[in-house]
Design a protein around this motif. Structure first.
Motif, PDB file in Angstrom:
ATOM      1  N   PRO A  75       0.920  -1.436  -0.143  1.00 26.90           N
ATOM      2  CA  PRO A  75       0.147  -0.110   0.112  1.00 26.90           C
ATOM      3  C   PRO A  75       0.801   1.191   0.051  1.00 26.90           C
ATOM      4  CG  PRO A  75      -0.925  -1.491   1.404  1.00 26.90           C
ATOM      5  CD  PRO A  75       0.332  -2.258   1.142  1.00 26.90           C
ATOM      6  N   LEU A  76       1.787   1.366   0.517  1.00 31.68           N
ATOM      7  CA  LEU A  76       2.803   2.576   0.798  1.00 31.68           C
ATOM      8  C   LEU A  76       3.375   2.957  -0.418  1.00 31.68           C
ATOM      9  CD1 LEU A  76       4.733   2.192   4.172  1.00 31.68           C
ATOM     10  CD2 LEU A  76       2.860   3.766   3.693  1.00 31.68           C
ATOM     11  N   SER A  77       3.674   1.807  -1.260  1.00 30.57           N
ATOM     12  CA  SER A  77       4.301   2.022  -2.636  1.00 30.57           C
ATOM     13  C   SER A  77       3.202   2.706  -3.694  1.00 30.57           C
ATOM     14  CB  SER A  77       4.839   0.819  -3.289  1.00 30.57           C
ATOM     15  OG  SER A  77       5.929   0.353  -2.564  1.00 30.57           O
ATOM     16  N   THR A  78       1.972   1.688  -3.528  1.00 31.36           N
ATOM     17  CA  THR A  78       1.061   2.430  -4.345  1.00 31.36           C
ATOM     18  C   THR A  78       0.610   3.983  -4.091  1.00 31.36           C
ATOM     19  OG1 THR A  78      -0.030   0.208  -4.301  1.00 31.36           O
ATOM     20  CG2 THR A  78      -1.547   2.063  -4.845  1.00 31.36           C
ATOM     21  N   LEU A  79       0.547   4.169  -2.717  1.00 25.26           N
ATOM     22  CA  LEU A  79       0.105   5.495  -2.379  1.00 25.26           C
ATOM     23  C   LEU A  79       1.206   6.617  -2.959  1.00 25.26           C
ATOM     24  CD1 LEU A  79      -1.599   7.367  -0.468  1.00 25.26           C
ATOM     25  CD2 LEU A  79       0.016   7.063   1.258  1.00 25.26           C
ATOM     26  N   TRP A  80       2.440   6.137  -2.911  1.00 26.35           N
ATOM     27  CA  TRP A  80       3.714   7.115  -3.332  1.00 26.35           C
ATOM     28  C   TRP A  80       3.656   7.401  -4.639  1.00 26.35           C
ATOM     29  CZ3 TRP A  80       7.175   9.960  -0.886  1.00 26.35           C
ATOM     30  CH2 TRP A  80       8.068  10.542  -1.653  1.00 26.35           C
ATOM     31  N   GLU A  81       3.269   6.357  -5.714  1.00 27.57           N
ATOM     32  CA  GLU A  81       2.913   6.377  -7.092  1.00 27.57           C
ATOM     33  C   GLU A  81       1.888   7.058  -7.584  1.00 27.57           C
ATOM     34  OE1 GLU A  81       3.459   2.616  -8.939  1.00 27.57           O
ATOM     35  OE2 GLU A  81       5.537   2.177  -8.153  1.00 27.57           O
ATOM     36  N   THR A  82       0.900   6.976  -6.579  1.00 28.20           N
ATOM     37  CA  THR A  82      -0.222   7.677  -6.915  1.00 28.20           C
ATOM     38  C   THR A  82      -0.317   9.318  -6.711  1.00 28.20           C
ATOM     39  OG1 THR A  82      -1.769   5.716  -6.287  1.00 28.20           O
ATOM     40  CG2 THR A  82      -2.983   7.662  -6.710  1.00 28.20           C
ATOM     41  N   PHE A  83       0.417   9.555  -5.653  1.00 28.51           N
ATOM     42  CA  PHE A  83       0.386  11.042  -5.187  1.00 28.51           C
ATOM     43  C   PHE A  83       1.728  11.746  -5.299  1.00 28.51           C
ATOM     44  CE2 PHE A  83      -3.382   9.240  -3.250  1.00 28.51           C
ATOM     45  CZ  PHE A  83      -4.305  10.251  -3.423  1.00 28.51           C
ATOM     46  N   PHE A  84       2.805  10.826  -5.622  1.00 29.19           N
ATOM     47  CA  PHE A  84       4.120  11.754  -5.728  1.00 29.19           C
ATOM     48  C   PHE A  84       4.874  11.249  -7.004  1.00 29.19           C
ATOM     49  CE2 PHE A  84       2.751  11.372  -1.225  1.00 29.19           C
ATOM     50  CZ  PHE A  84       2.952  12.658  -0.856  1.00 29.19           C
ATOM     51  N   ASP A  85       4.242  11.526  -7.925  1.00 29.43           N
ATOM     52  CA  ASP A  85       4.664  10.862  -9.275  1.00 29.43           C
ATOM     53  C   ASP A  85       5.294  12.187  -9.675  1.00 29.43           C
ATOM     54  OD1 ASP A  85       5.750  10.381 -11.813  1.00 29.43           O
ATOM     55  OD2 ASP A  85       3.794   9.185 -12.309  1.00 29.43           O
ATOM     56  N   TRP A  86       6.676  12.517  -9.651  1.00 29.30           N
ATOM     57  CA  TRP A  86       7.451  13.707 -10.046  1.00 29.30           C
ATOM     58  C   TRP A  86       7.348  13.952 -11.554  1.00 29.30           C
ATOM     59  CZ3 TRP A  86       7.466  15.608  -5.551  1.00 29.30           C
ATOM     60  CH2 TRP A  86       7.829  14.918  -4.373  1.00 29.30           C
ATOM     61  N   ASP A  87       7.163  12.937 -12.315  1.00 23.08           N
ATOM     62  CA  ASP A  87       7.086  13.064 -13.840  1.00 23.08           C
ATOM     63  C   ASP A  87       5.761  13.792 -14.044  1.00 23.08           C
ATOM     64  OD1 ASP A  87       9.611  12.331 -14.229  1.00 23.08           O
ATOM     65  OD2 ASP A  87       8.838  10.233 -14.643  1.00 23.08           O
ATOM     66  N   SER A  88       4.828  13.342 -13.430  1.00 20.16           N
ATOM     67  CA  SER A  88       3.564  14.074 -13.671  1.00 20.16           C
ATOM     68  C   SER A  88       3.375  15.519 -13.141  1.00 20.16           C
ATOM     69  CB  SER A  88       2.295  13.150 -12.880  1.00 20.16           C
ATOM     70  OG  SER A  88       2.161  11.885 -13.330  1.00 20.16           O
ATOM     71  N   MET A  89       3.828  15.566 -11.851  1.00 25.67           N
ATOM     72  CA  MET A  89       3.850  17.050 -11.441  1.00 25.67           C
ATOM     73  C   MET A  89       4.830  17.998 -12.352  1.00 25.67           C
ATOM     74  SD  MET A  89       4.581  16.595  -7.613  1.00 25.67           S
ATOM     75  CE  MET A  89       3.354  15.727  -6.105  1.00 25.67           C
ATOM     76  N   ARG A  90       6.068  17.298 -12.857  1.00 24.83           N
ATOM     77  CA  ARG A  90       6.714  18.227 -13.849  1.00 24.83           C
ATOM     78  C   ARG A  90       6.022  18.597 -14.906  1.00 24.83           C
ATOM     79  NH1 ARG A  90      10.515  14.815 -14.533  1.00 24.83           N
ATOM     80  NH2 ARG A  90      11.452  15.136 -12.633  1.00 24.83           N
ATOM     81  N   GLU A  91       5.001  17.802 -15.608  1.00 21.79           N
ATOM     82  CA  GLU A  91       4.354  17.951 -16.745  1.00 21.79           C
ATOM     83  C   GLU A  91       3.340  19.091 -16.434  1.00 21.79           C
ATOM     84  OE1 GLU A  91       1.576  15.648 -19.944  1.00 21.79           O
ATOM     85  OE2 GLU A  91       2.605  14.376 -18.245  1.00 21.79           O
ATOM     86  N   ALA A  92       2.550  18.691 -15.332  1.00 21.17           N
ATOM     87  CA  ALA A  92       1.716  19.877 -15.254  1.00 21.17           C
ATOM     88  C   ALA A  92       2.119  21.302 -14.767  1.00 21.17           C
ATOM     89  CB  ALA A  92       0.466  19.280 -14.213  1.00 21.17           C
ATOM     90  N   LEU A  93       3.132  21.275 -14.228  1.00 25.40           N
ATOM     91  CA  LEU A  93       3.821  22.640 -13.496  1.00 25.40           C
ATOM     92  C   LEU A  93       3.794  23.896 -14.294  1.00 25.40           C
ATOM     93  CD1 LEU A  93       5.125  24.019 -11.083  1.00 25.40           C
ATOM     94  CD2 LEU A  93       7.358  23.166 -11.740  1.00 25.40           C
ATOM     95  N   PRO A  94       4.198  23.619 -15.646  1.00 21.35           N
ATOM     96  CA  PRO A  94       4.177  24.892 -16.528  1.00 21.35           C
ATOM     97  C   PRO A  94       2.722  25.359 -16.934  1.00 21.35           C
ATOM     98  CG  PRO A  94       5.539  23.270 -17.600  1.00 21.35           C
ATOM     99  CD  PRO A  94       4.918  22.574 -16.397  1.00 21.35           C
ATOM    100  N   GLU A  95       1.809  24.639 -17.026  1.00 23.80           N
ATOM    101  CA  GLU A  95       0.556  25.042 -17.325  1.00 23.80           C
ATOM    102  C   GLU A  95      -0.013  25.724 -16.018  1.00 23.80           C
ATOM    103  OE1 GLU A  95      -3.460  23.785 -19.790  1.00 23.80           O
ATOM    104  OE2 GLU A  95      -2.075  22.258 -19.286  1.00 23.80           O
ATOM    105  N   MET A  96       0.256  25.114 -14.878  1.00 20.39           N
ATOM    106  CA  MET A  96      -0.235  25.555 -13.627  1.00 20.39           C
ATOM    107  C   MET A  96       0.305  27.204 -13.173  1.00 20.39           C
ATOM    108  SD  MET A  96      -0.692  22.668 -10.837  1.00 20.39           S
ATOM    109  CE  MET A  96      -1.698  21.350 -11.078  1.00 20.39           C
ATOM    110  N   LEU A  97       1.617  27.085 -13.531  1.00 19.17           N
ATOM    111  CA  LEU A  97       2.307  28.524 -13.349  1.00 19.17           C
ATOM    112  C   LEU A  97       1.825  29.814 -14.366  1.00 19.17           C
ATOM    113  CD1 LEU A  97       5.980  27.444 -12.851  1.00 19.17           C
ATOM    114  CD2 LEU A  97       4.456  28.633 -11.223  1.00 19.17           C
ATOM    115  N   THR A  98       1.585  29.330 -15.675  1.00 20.33           N
ATOM    116  CA  THR A  98       1.286  30.289 -16.696  1.00 20.33           C
ATOM    117  C   THR A  98      -0.230  30.321 -16.688  1.00 20.33           C
ATOM    118  OG1 THR A  98       1.313  28.463 -18.510  1.00 20.33           O
ATOM    119  CG2 THR A  98       3.267  29.779 -18.051  1.00 20.33           C
ATOM    120  N   VAL A  99      -1.135  29.393 -16.404  1.00 18.50           N
ATOM    121  CA  VAL A  99      -2.642  29.583 -16.787  1.00 18.50           C
ATOM    122  C   VAL A  99      -3.320  29.532 -15.242  1.00 18.50           C
ATOM    123  CG1 VAL A  99      -4.664  28.447 -17.715  1.00 18.50           C
ATOM    124  CG2 VAL A  99      -2.530  28.541 -19.072  1.00 18.50           C
TER     125      VAL A  99
END
Length: 259
Positions: free
Chosen positions: A3-27
């Motif tokens: 469960p801990l690995s599943t939780l980590w991959e579900t909410f702490f995927d740095w690649d997903s965050m990095r992909e969304a970050l530019p649009e969150m900053l600019t839009v």
């Protein structure tokens, strides 16, 4: 997978965050600030009108203000946004086209006005009645006394509560997505929700939550600082001023200056 690995991959995927970050900053971030600040300014103007009407001796001013306050404080924010956004959508289409932002700002402003009006009313009523009597004795009319003496002091006293309402508006701005937003109109929550739906990973939503924390936590500390400042004043400066006065009062100080 544990469960801990599943939780980590579900909410702490740095690649997903990095992909969304530019649009969150600019839009997302600019749109969230536009919604919150615009609603705070318009809500403050309407709230001041409600506060003055709420303390008026005229019944036809006082009762409508209180009914308005009860209604918009009692309705859920999501219901108010949907009622305004859907009910006035035909009029909005004729005035500014398919842009839900004006109706979203209007709905948030109407909600904020009910709370800010009560904040201002409590601040105005906390000012001592003797100050109004003194202003009237100096020749000011009731309106001039309220505008120049009572209202500024009342606003100063409730400034921390007003900033708290701004924090609430920043969070409530996420509800505007109910009205349907174009890609360029999405705020932080909607962008995070879209990325989460497209990727099946909730990390972008967590990133949106971090943005809200970055906006609201400093404001919370600003509220605390303002509150301490208003309650205690600049006490730290008093000893320095006292030392300066003591130096000037010492015998021979003037002679020393002449030398």
């Amino acid at each position: 997978m544990d469960p801990l690995s599943t939780l980590w991959e579900t909410f702490f995927d740095w690649d997903s965050m990095r992909e969304a970050l530019p649009e969150m900053l600019t839009v997302g971030l600019p749109n969230t600030l536009i919604l919150a600040i615009s609603a705070a300014l318009l809500g403050s103007v309407l709230g001041m009108a409600l506060a003055v009407a709420g303390i008026s001796r005229t019944r036809w001013l006082r009762w409508p203000a209180r009914v308005y306050t009860d209604v918009f404080r009692g309705l859920p924010a999501a219901a108010t946004i949907l009622l305004i956004g859907v009910g006035l959508a035909p009029l909005g289409m004729q005035v500014w086209g398919p842009n839900p932002y004006p109706l979203g700002i209007l709905a948030l402003s109407l909600i904020a006005a009910a709370y800010i009006g009560e904040i201002f009313r409590s601040g105005i009523q906390s000012v001592e009645a003797a100050q109004l009597e003194g202003a009237r004795a100096l020749g000011l009319s009731w309106g001039e006394a309220m505008r120049l003496v009572i209202v500024p002091q009342g606003i100063r006293r409730v400034l921390p509560a007003w900033v708290n309402q701004l924090i609430a508006l920043i969070k409530d701005s996420s509800l505007v997505y109910f009205l349907g937003l174009l890609a360029s109109q999405r705020e932080l929550f909607r962008i995070g929700q879209d990325y989460a739906a497209n990727t099946g990973n909730q990390s972008a939503l967590l990133l949106a939550g971090l943005f809200y924390l970055v906006l609201t936590v400093p404001l919370t500390h600003v509220v605390n600082w303002i509150d301490r400042r208003l309650r205690h004043g600049r006490q730290a400066a008093a000893p320095d001023d006292a030392d300066d006065d003591l130096d000037l009062a010492l015998p021979g100080a003037a002679g020393g200056n002449q030398r």
